[in-house]
Design a protein around this motif. Sequence first.
Motif, mmCIF file in Angstrom:
data_model
loop_
_atom_site.group_PDB
_atom_site.id
_atom_site.type_symbol
_atom_site.label_atom_id
_atom_site.label_comp_id
_atom_site.label_asym_id
_atom_site.label_seq_id
_atom_site.Cartn_x
_atom_site.Cartn_y
_atom_site.Cartn_z
ATOM 1 N N GLY A 161 68.772 63.398 53.296
ATOM 2 C CA GLY A 161 68.836 64.779 54.203
ATOM 3 C C GLY A 161 69.947 65.635 53.533
ATOM 4 O O GLY A 161 70.448 66.406 53.899
ATOM 5 N N THR A 216 57.212 68.445 41.376
ATOM 6 C CA THR A 216 57.646 67.931 42.592
ATOM 7 C C THR A 216 57.300 66.141 42.918
ATOM 8 O O THR A 216 58.118 65.868 43.552
ATOM 9 N N HIS A 250 71.315 67.344 49.487
ATOM 10 C CA HIS A 250 71.422 68.452 49.159
ATOM 11 C C HIS A 250 70.322 68.808 47.901
ATOM 12 O O HIS A 250 70.582 69.578 47.105
ATOM 13 N N GLN A 251 69.210 67.621 47.926
ATOM 14 C CA GLN A 251 67.627 67.657 47.298
ATOM 15 C C GLN A 251 67.240 68.967 47.765
ATOM 16 O O GLN A 251 67.191 69.272 48.832
ATOM 17 N N PRO A 252 66.534 69.334 47.032
ATOM 18 C CA PRO A 252 65.120 70.881 47.264
ATOM 19 C C PRO A 252 64.125 70.009 48.275
ATOM 20 O O PRO A 252 63.883 69.125 48.249
ATOM 21 N N LYS A 253 64.631 71.035 49.277
ATOM 22 C CA LYS A 253 63.717 70.368 51.095
ATOM 23 C C LYS A 253 61.598 69.772 50.525
ATOM 24 O O LYS A 253 61.971 68.789 51.125
ATOM 25 N N ASP A 254 61.086 70.791 49.993
ATOM 26 C CA ASP A 254 60.093 70.216 49.407
ATOM 27 C C ASP A 254 60.097 68.569 49.150
ATOM 28 O O ASP A 254 58.775 67.821 49.029
ATOM 29 N N ILE A 277 62.470 66.447 49.658
ATOM 30 C CA ILE A 277 63.318 65.787 50.837
ATOM 31 C C ILE A 277 61.455 65.151 51.539
ATOM 32 O O ILE A 277 61.768 64.359 52.217
ATOM 33 N N ASP A 278 60.844 66.323 52.279
ATOM 34 C CA ASP A 278 59.529 66.117 53.212
ATOM 35 C C ASP A 278 58.587 65.366 52.207
ATOM 36 O O ASP A 278 57.961 64.374 52.798
#
Length: 467
Positions: A116, A44, A119-123, A125-126
């Motif tokens: 944002g 990640t 369409h990447q995984p939220k974790d 992007i965070d």
Amino acid sequence: MNFSRYTKEFSYNLQLAYPVILGMLGHTAIGVVDNIMVGKLGTTELAAVSLGNTMVFIAMSLGIGFSTAITPIVGEADAENDQKKIRSAFHHGLILCTVLGVGLFMLVTLAKPILGMLHQPKDVIDLALPYLDWVAFSLVPLIIYQGYKQFADGLSHTKYSMYAIIGSNIIHVGLNYVLIYGIWIFPEMGIQGAALGTVISRIAMVVFMHFILRRNNDLRPHFNDFSFKKISKQKLQKIIDLGTPSALQMFFEVTLFTTAVWLCGNIGKSSQAANQIALSLATVTFMFAMGLSVTAMIRISNQKGMNDYKQLIVVARSIFLLAIIVEVIFAFLFVALHQVLPAMFLDMDDPAKFLTNAEAVSIAADLLIIAAIFQISDGIQVVVLGALRGLQDVKIPMYITFVAYWVIGFPISYVLGEYTSLKAVGVWMGLLAGLTAAALFLYLRFDKITKRLVRENPQPAEQTSIQ
């Protein structure tokens, strides 16, 4: 073909190229060190660094591509022994690089919301957003450094940038170690520590470059008599006219590779991490071709300044041949070690992460097979681009690279990656197609121009400009 007329140029080519190659490898090492150290934190974190760097790499391509306009102008003036023209190109180029560095930093900062929408995984992007804040700022010293570097390269002083990069990497590795993992009195910052290490090391790099060039007796006069009153709109415009197409050439290629990151991110974190691993390894070998590209730009601009176009062709072909030999050697190494190299980037001893890491390593191994082939095309296209920039021919190559990467390469990557079982391998097949098309059409462009110049100038005579 009499190869000896080309191979006898190898020694001087390598003499100019090896400091540039080491300097380029140093630039790449900053990213590779980040990837290796961050990879120990998990897929990640590695995917977040990959995603954050995509926007920085796009901006960096514009800045570095633009700065290459300084080298052929300085190289041509050096062959003409026109010290005033050299100094003017340096001063005007450095101003433009400073303005561009600040502008690119602001542009990347304002463009953060785009992450944002991918369409990447939220974790992922965070983690990527705070990392991007610091890395974006590192563009300012990096592009200013390019102004110094391209000036020195144009005068065939290619070693100074190598020294600056080596020093920068020593600082970067130490800072990464203590800031990522929280060693001694330093806080554990994770991937933000890697970003902060990049910023500090790049500031040190440009400071070192300034003082080491200024201490050179031959170069010191070019640091004197700077005045904004002497800045000419006409001379700024010449650099802009050469630099903008060169920036777009690099932009078209880098954005193609950036979309590969995004496409692989759509497929999954393992594919995105695998893409970053394979891309890091391919980038290392590409730096050898980049070093030869700078050599081509220097030597071709010198020959253009002397108006000796027959020798110009010999010099250019010697560099093209050398690049092919080097990249073929690396292709064999990639094939032989495609199962071994990716495992260096992830912690294969952690039972909790073994399955996801093993999947990423397996995908990266397949991508390295494609990389073994496409780096040959990549090497050819970049050295021919260097030769064309030495001739100050940049507009038509800009259109060629756009067609090769975005009309040919991207559609293949998109269709094979999104709609077939090839997935990440299909994405990289599109990269191979785009790079091969670019290599072919850029060489045809170079061949056409140089044949015309020889016809018009059978002996070294008055300079003929590219129309």
